[in-house]
Every structure is written in structure tokens, then in C-alpha cells.
Scaffold this motif. Sequence first.
Motif, PDB file in Angstrom:
ATOM      1  N   ARG A   6      -5.251 -25.236 -22.618  1.00 40.46           N
ATOM      2  CA  ARG A   6      -3.975 -25.447 -21.940  1.00 40.46           C
ATOM      3  C   ARG A   6      -4.024 -26.569 -20.923  1.00 40.46           C
ATOM      4  NH1 ARG A   6      -1.272 -23.667 -25.770  1.00 40.46           N
ATOM      5  NH2 ARG A   6       0.436 -24.516 -24.526  1.00 40.46           N
ATOM      6  N   GLU A   7      -5.064 -27.381 -20.952  1.00 44.00           N
ATOM      7  CA  GLU A   7      -5.127 -28.528 -20.057  1.00 44.00           C
ATOM      8  C   GLU A   7      -4.074 -29.563 -20.469  1.00 44.00           C
ATOM      9  OE1 GLU A   7      -6.875 -29.225 -17.382  1.00 44.00           O
ATOM     10  OE2 GLU A   7      -8.186 -27.466 -17.337  1.00 44.00           O
ATOM     11  N   THR A   8      -3.442 -30.198 -19.487  1.00 43.44           N
ATOM     12  CA  THR A   8      -2.460 -31.242 -19.758  1.00 43.44           C
ATOM     13  C   THR A   8      -3.033 -32.638 -19.537  1.00 43.44           C
ATOM     14  OG1 THR A   8      -1.634 -31.124 -17.483  1.00 43.44           O
ATOM     15  CG2 THR A   8      -0.547 -29.732 -19.118  1.00 43.44           C
ATOM     16  N   PHE A   9      -4.278 -32.700 -19.117  1.00 41.91           N
ATOM     17  CA  PHE A   9      -4.917 -33.971 -18.798  1.00 41.91           C
ATOM     18  C   PHE A   9      -5.897 -34.326 -19.903  1.00 41.91           C
ATOM     19  CE2 PHE A   9      -7.905 -36.657 -16.275  1.00 41.91           C
ATOM     20  CZ  PHE A   9      -6.988 -37.574 -15.802  1.00 41.91           C
ATOM     21  N   GLY A  10      -5.617 -35.393 -20.631  1.00 40.69           N
ATOM     22  CA  GLY A  10      -6.498 -35.825 -21.698  1.00 40.69           C
ATOM     23  C   GLY A  10      -6.022 -35.400 -23.076  1.00 40.69           C
ATOM     24  N   ILE A  11      -6.537 -36.091 -24.083  1.00 41.19           N
ATOM     25  CA  ILE A  11      -6.281 -35.800 -25.486  1.00 41.19           C
ATOM     26  C   ILE A  11      -7.633 -35.675 -26.170  1.00 41.19           C
ATOM     27  CG2 ILE A  11      -5.281 -36.695 -27.632  1.00 41.19           C
ATOM     28  CD1 ILE A  11      -3.350 -38.313 -25.962  1.00 41.19           C
ATOM     29  N   PRO A  12      -7.816 -34.687 -27.064  1.00 50.01           N
ATOM     30  CA  PRO A  12      -9.119 -34.554 -27.738  1.00 50.01           C
ATOM     31  C   PRO A  12      -9.571 -35.863 -28.373  1.00 50.01           C
ATOM     32  CG  PRO A  12      -7.737 -32.658 -28.227  1.00 50.01           C
ATOM     33  CD  PRO A  12      -6.869 -33.642 -27.490  1.00 50.01           C
ATOM     34  N   VAL A  13     -10.804 -36.245 -28.100  1.00 52.95           N
ATOM     35  CA  VAL A  13     -11.348 -37.511 -28.594  1.00 52.95           C
ATOM     36  C   VAL A  13     -12.076 -37.266 -29.913  1.00 52.95           C
ATOM     37  CG1 VAL A  13     -12.879 -39.449 -28.102  1.00 52.95           C
ATOM     38  CG2 VAL A  13     -11.613 -38.356 -26.235  1.00 52.95           C
ATOM     39  N   GLY A  14     -11.665 -37.944 -30.952  1.00 52.35           N
ATOM     40  CA  GLY A  14     -12.362 -37.813 -32.227  1.00 52.35           C
ATOM     41  C   GLY A  14     -11.445 -37.637 -33.418  1.00 52.35           C
ATOM     42  N   PRO A  15     -10.545 -36.625 -33.408  1.00 50.59           N
ATOM     43  CA  PRO A  15      -9.672 -36.446 -34.575  1.00 50.59           C
ATOM     44  C   PRO A  15      -8.713 -37.614 -34.750  1.00 50.59           C
ATOM     45  CG  PRO A  15      -9.714 -34.454 -33.201  1.00 50.59           C
ATOM     46  CD  PRO A  15     -10.390 -35.542 -32.414  1.00 50.59           C
ATOM     47  N   ASP A  16      -8.405 -37.950 -35.989  1.00 48.37           N
ATOM     48  CA  ASP A  16      -7.443 -39.023 -36.237  1.00 48.37           C
ATOM     49  C   ASP A  16      -6.045 -38.610 -35.802  1.00 48.37           C
ATOM     50  OD1 ASP A  16      -7.234 -41.761 -37.418  1.00 48.37           O
ATOM     51  OD2 ASP A  16      -5.732 -40.778 -38.668  1.00 48.37           O
ATOM     52  N   THR A  17      -5.783 -37.306 -35.723  1.00 49.80           N
ATOM     53  CA  THR A  17      -4.498 -36.852 -35.199  1.00 49.80           C
ATOM     54  C   THR A  17      -4.292 -37.333 -33.773  1.00 49.80           C
ATOM     55  OG1 THR A  17      -5.594 -34.739 -34.701  1.00 49.80           O
ATOM     56  CG2 THR A  17      -4.222 -34.826 -36.676  1.00 49.80           C
ATOM     57  N   SER A  18      -5.365 -37.507 -33.025  1.00 49.95           N
ATOM     58  CA  SER A  18      -5.237 -38.022 -31.661  1.00 49.95           C
ATOM     59  C   SER A  18      -4.808 -39.483 -31.679  1.00 49.95           C
ATOM     60  CB  SER A  18      -6.559 -37.864 -30.907  1.00 49.95           C
ATOM     61  OG  SER A  18      -6.847 -36.495 -30.659  1.00 49.95           O
ATOM     62  N   ARG A  19      -5.202 -40.231 -32.706  1.00 52.84           N
ATOM     63  CA  ARG A  19      -4.736 -41.611 -32.826  1.00 52.84           C
ATOM     64  C   ARG A  19      -3.230 -41.636 -33.103  1.00 52.84           C
ATOM     65  NH1 ARG A  19      -9.667 -42.723 -36.037  1.00 52.84           N
ATOM     66  NH2 ARG A  19     -11.152 -43.819 -34.697  1.00 52.84           N
ATOM     67  N   VAL A  20      -2.753 -40.680 -33.887  1.00 49.43           N
ATOM     68  CA  VAL A  20      -1.313 -40.602 -34.153  1.00 49.43           C
ATOM     69  C   VAL A  20      -0.567 -40.380 -32.834  1.00 49.43           C
ATOM     70  CG1 VAL A  20       0.497 -39.285 -35.321  1.00 49.43           C
ATOM     71  CG2 VAL A  20      -1.678 -39.735 -36.491  1.00 49.43           C
ATOM     72  N   VAL A  21      -1.064 -39.452 -32.035  1.00 51.58           N
ATOM     73  CA  VAL A  21      -0.458 -39.184 -30.730  1.00 51.58           C
ATOM     74  C   VAL A  21      -0.518 -40.433 -29.860  1.00 51.58           C
ATOM     75  CG1 VAL A  21      -0.704 -37.837 -28.605  1.00 51.58           C
ATOM     76  CG2 VAL A  21      -0.945 -36.713 -30.830  1.00 51.58           C
ATOM     77  N   ALA A  22      -1.664 -41.122 -29.873  1.00 46.22           N
ATOM     78  CA  ALA A  22      -1.822 -42.331 -29.064  1.00 46.22           C
ATOM     79  C   ALA A  22      -0.813 -43.397 -29.462  1.00 46.22           C
ATOM     80  CB  ALA A  22      -3.247 -42.864 -29.213  1.00 46.22           C
ATOM     81  N   GLU A  23      -0.572 -43.560 -30.755  1.00 49.86           N
ATOM     82  CA  GLU A  23       0.381 -44.566 -31.209  1.00 49.86           C
ATOM     83  C   GLU A  23       1.777 -44.282 -30.661  1.00 49.86           C
ATOM     84  OE1 GLU A  23      -0.027 -47.386 -32.955  1.00 49.86           O
ATOM     85  OE2 GLU A  23      -2.198 -47.065 -32.945  1.00 49.86           O
ATOM     86  N   ILE A  24       2.157 -43.020 -30.632  1.00 52.59           N
ATOM     87  CA  ILE A  24       3.487 -42.665 -30.135  1.00 52.59           C
ATOM     88  C   ILE A  24       3.564 -42.869 -28.626  1.00 52.59           C
ATOM     89  CG2 ILE A  24       5.137 -40.762 -29.885  1.00 52.59           C
ATOM     90  CD1 ILE A  24       4.078 -39.702 -32.562  1.00 52.59           C
ATOM     91  N   LEU A  25       2.508 -42.487 -27.918  1.00 51.00           N
ATOM     92  CA  LEU A  25       2.489 -42.687 -26.471  1.00 51.00           C
ATOM     93  C   LEU A  25       2.633 -44.167 -26.117  1.00 51.00           C
ATOM     94  CD1 LEU A  25      -0.343 -40.263 -25.259  1.00 51.00           C
ATOM     95  CD2 LEU A  25       2.094 -40.054 -24.827  1.00 51.00           C
ATOM     96  N   LEU A  26       1.884 -45.022 -26.790  1.00 51.89           N
ATOM     97  CA  LEU A  26       1.927 -46.438 -26.460  1.00 51.89           C
ATOM     98  C   LEU A  26       3.226 -47.089 -26.938  1.00 51.89           C
ATOM     99  CD1 LEU A  26      -1.789 -47.373 -27.093  1.00 51.89           C
ATOM    100  CD2 LEU A  26      -0.609 -47.090 -24.913  1.00 51.89           C
ATOM    101  N   ALA A  27       3.795 -46.594 -28.022  1.00 52.06           N
ATOM    102  CA  ALA A  27       5.112 -47.085 -28.444  1.00 52.06           C
ATOM    103  C   ALA A  27       6.142 -46.789 -27.363  1.00 52.06           C
ATOM    104  CB  ALA A  27       5.523 -46.445 -29.766  1.00 52.06           C
ATOM    105  N   GLY A  28       6.052 -45.606 -26.755  1.00 48.67           N
ATOM    106  CA  GLY A  28       6.965 -45.268 -25.670  1.00 48.67           C
ATOM    107  C   GLY A  28       6.761 -46.153 -24.465  1.00 48.67           C
ATOM    108  N   GLY A  29       5.497 -46.417 -24.120  1.00 50.01           N
ATOM    109  CA  GLY A  29       5.217 -47.294 -22.993  1.00 50.01           C
ATOM    110  C   GLY A  29       5.760 -48.691 -23.220  1.00 50.01           C
TER     111      GLY A  29
END
Length: 568
Positions: A197-220
Motif C-alpha cells: 500500500r505504499e504510494t511512493f515508488g513503482i516496482p522496478v523490473g516488470p514491463d508493466t511498470s514501463r507502461v505506467v512510466a510512459e503514461i506518467l511522463l506523457a502527462g508531465g
Amino acid sequence: MPGFTPPQFLRALLNRAYFPTELPPVVTAKYFSEFCRDNYASLRTDLGNFLRLSTEYATFTAPRGRLASRRQLAVTHPLSQLGLSLAITQNRGRIRQIISSKPHSVYSPDENPSEGRAFAGLDFRRREIEAARIGSQCEFVLRADISRFFYTAYTHSFQWAVLGKARAKEMFATNRAALRDHWSASIDMALQSCQSRETFGIPVGPDTSRVVAEILLAGGENESRLAQVLAGRPMVRVVDDYLIGFDTEQAARTALARLREALWSFNLQLNDQKTGIFRSSTVHREKWQLDFDYIKLAARNIEQQRRDIDHLNELALYHCNATNSERPAIWACRRIAELRYDNRNLGLILDVLFRLSRDFPSCVSHVVEFLINNQARCGHPEHIPRVTSWLMHMISSHIQQFHDAEAAWCLVAAGVFQLHLTERELHPDQGRPGPIVFAIIGLLTARGQVSFPLSRWQWRGDFRRAGPLSQHWLPLYEAVRRGWTKDAALIAGIRSQSTLSRVLDNGVTFLEDRIFDAAAIDLRRRTFNRARVPTAEQRQVPGSKGSATQAVDASVAKLITSLDLSYD
């Protein structure tokens, strides 16, 4: 080619975008992904329960690529990863639209059924092409890298990226129910589920985290002040690494200030050591890459081949120390693996590989790949003592340092070469290894390749207290599934989670025993092939000029490139 149905998409997402690529394929999501595909209808109705879970991920440490630098990867709990994957599956059209809106990203959100990928993923070759185009068009280049992106990203900022931060904040203040019911909230909750339930950080390693990263940076990048200065500029982005071209230095400085501002609004910061404005004439490939482009390894002349291998080794050592990077050594290992070498040079090749892997740990997996793919020759009486000595030393050294990646890969090789491990290599009195390494040791123990029982690590009590949703989920689940324990409390713990109990009843495993019978392995794809290994009588004597063994190994190498058994 037709795209995936939702169950097929979920299966592909779990099979190819779950475990970090640094894990050896002894850890597999193949059977779990097939279970989820076959039970998609019932699992999707349980999405809310998965999102509310609080699980711990197993940590897996691996060398980062810089000298004496490491990173901690996350092997997330399967129930939480299932929740995240279901949320992505149900919203894949929206996700694809957001990522596609940033064509400068080299991450492709397109489905790739031929490769079994829910998202095609990163295209590093495209980065090289775009970088050359930027250099030719623009006099100044802004290079920017986000500091510790995955470790510092804020899960709630996912909704900011999708909705816009101002709108998300407004909804939080005036209509929380609508914000909670928005599809982006399911991704936020799923990420929290993966990490207690931590809100700080995203799990490092799974490609699903890259999907999340792409959306975060698109928003930025949609932040108005930044979007204004980036409009029409040639640029390319590899996840959190930017390269943007400008006609003037002032324009580049303005963009850098706006980029800092936009990232800060998402609680992200630039890495000042990797960020700057440069004349495009100074942006080029590193010298070691240019030097290595012209390395030629002789394939026919044995003496010239020896000199070439020696030169490659010296060049790798020089550039690793000059650049404070292990990448030149990794390149050298890959180059040797592609060499059609003379059998009489195998001893030299092993010496070079073993030295590089000792000094530069990022090479260990590449060396193990070479040993497995050339096991017919490496297992010859002339070489097996050297191979055995290296593996035993590496296992002992890295187990004691809790270096998960190096220990895991060498344990896989030990299983393939049927080595017998003792306290001298595994050091049971110096603390229990990490969950992934411990699970692999469990497999080897069950095969009779470990001289003492798992109980030497006194693991049952710790696992009982931690429970089935803890970081110990993998060895705990496999211990119950494989009968390594009859402990009623441990079995009840697995049974207490209804989906995990169903997974158990369906015989799903996350460990692939068959890798120990592998004749060839593909490091990049995390796959292996169980083609028949030549008998001792069929092996070519290393000192001869015959090519029988080389032909066998070459055919195996060709086979592994043509088959994708997807044992991950």
C-alpha cells in the motif's frame, strides 16, 4: 494479424511483462498466465479484491552496469500483479491512445501477437536513428535524465497524468467518488497493492511498470508551459531519458527550465549529473563503441584467433575502467558467444569469460549462457574442472554477499552441469538467501544436488509469521505445492487466499524444473530449449580440428533462435 482477445492479452501481459528480464528462466509465469487466461471471466469479477490486497514483493538484487553499482528489482506477488494486469487489460485501448500520443517515445504500445507480447515495448534501434536525425537538424541538444524515476514516482500521480493535475485535484476536493471510480484509480490502487500500500515508488523490473512510466511522463509532457516549448521540436525519449534538439542555446535552456518545472509538479527531479545542454557536434557514440566496431575475431586461423581474443579482453578491461562502466565487458562476452571458435581455444575463452565475470558481475548471466549453450564442449574432461571451480567459487562468493542475480544464474548452471553443492558453497549458517535464490536452492535440493536439507536455514517459522502475501511468497508457495513441507500452518496460509488456492489446485508452478535439462538458453528472451545433448562419445576432442561438436553447438544455437518456448 488479428489482435488479442482480452483473455489472450492478459495471458501475454503476465507471460512477457511480469518478471524482470534479469531473472533466469527457472522462474516462470508461463503456467500462471495460462491459468489466468483460462479463468479470465471469474478473475475479472474479483478485480476489486485484488486491488485491495496488501502484498510484499520479493527483492532481487542485480548489478546496475556501472562499476560497483547495484539495483534492487521487484518480483511482485502474483495476486497483485494479476490485479494490475487485469486493470491494464480492461483499459488497454485508453492506455494505447495515451502512449501513442507521444510519438517521440520509443516504447510501442502496439500488440505483437507473433512475439506473444501485449505491448511491443522498447525499440532501442529507433533511438539511435532519431538521435542521428536530431544531430543533423539541430545545433544544440538537451540531454535530460530523471533521477531514480521508478523509485520516486508517486502512485497518485498516475491519475494526475491521465486527468491533468489541476482537474484531479479539483475532483479530489469536490467529487471524490467520481475520482475514485475513474479507470485511472484502478492502476493507482493496483500499484499500491504490489508494494504494501505504499504510494511512493513503482516496482522496478516488470514491463508493466514501463507502461505506467510512459503514461506518467506523457502527462508531465502535457503540462502547458512545457508542451509549448516542445511543440515541433525533434526529440526522442527512452522511458525517462530525453534527447531534444534546438536551434539556439537559449531555446534549449528555456526548455530545460520548463522540463524541471513540469517534472517537479509530479514530484520528480532531473539527475543533474546526466542532464545538460551540448552542441550536437559533441554528442556521439562513446569511444569504446567505436573501437569495438572494428574488432574482428578470426574464425579459421587458431593463432590469429588467440591473438584477437586476447586483444578483445585487454580492450574490454581498458574501456571498463576508463568509462566506469561494465558495458564494454558485456559486449566482449556477447562477441565471444557469437564466435565460431576453434576447440583448441576454448581454454583461453573460458579464462577470458571467467575473468570478465569476476571483475564485472553484469557479465555473469552471459557467461552462464555461453556455458549452457556450449555444454557439450565445456563438459569435456579437459574443461569441466575449470568450469566446476568457477561455478563453485561464484556461488560461494555471491551467496555470502546476497547478490541474487549472480547467485541465481550460477545455481542454474550448477543444475545443468549436475554439480553437488555443500555448506562450503551455500553457507547456511550465514543467513538465508533472498526468496528467489532460496527457491532455486529448493529445486536443487529436491533433485539431490544439495548435501544438506533446507531446514538448515530454519525457514518455516519465518514463513509462518510472514504469511502467503509476504516477500517469501515464491518459496512458500512452491514448498506447499512440491511437498517440501507438511507444515499445516503453511498449507493453511496458501489455502486462506481463495485465488492462490485455485492456482495450487490447478498445479500451477512458478519454477521451471526443465531448465536443468536445457541444451540451449536465450538470455534476451528468457527462453530455453531442451534439445538432446550429444553423448560423451559424440563429443569432439578439444585438441582436434574436427567440427562435429562445433556443428552440434551451432545447430543448437540456430534452433534456439528459431524457437520460442516462452518458459517465462
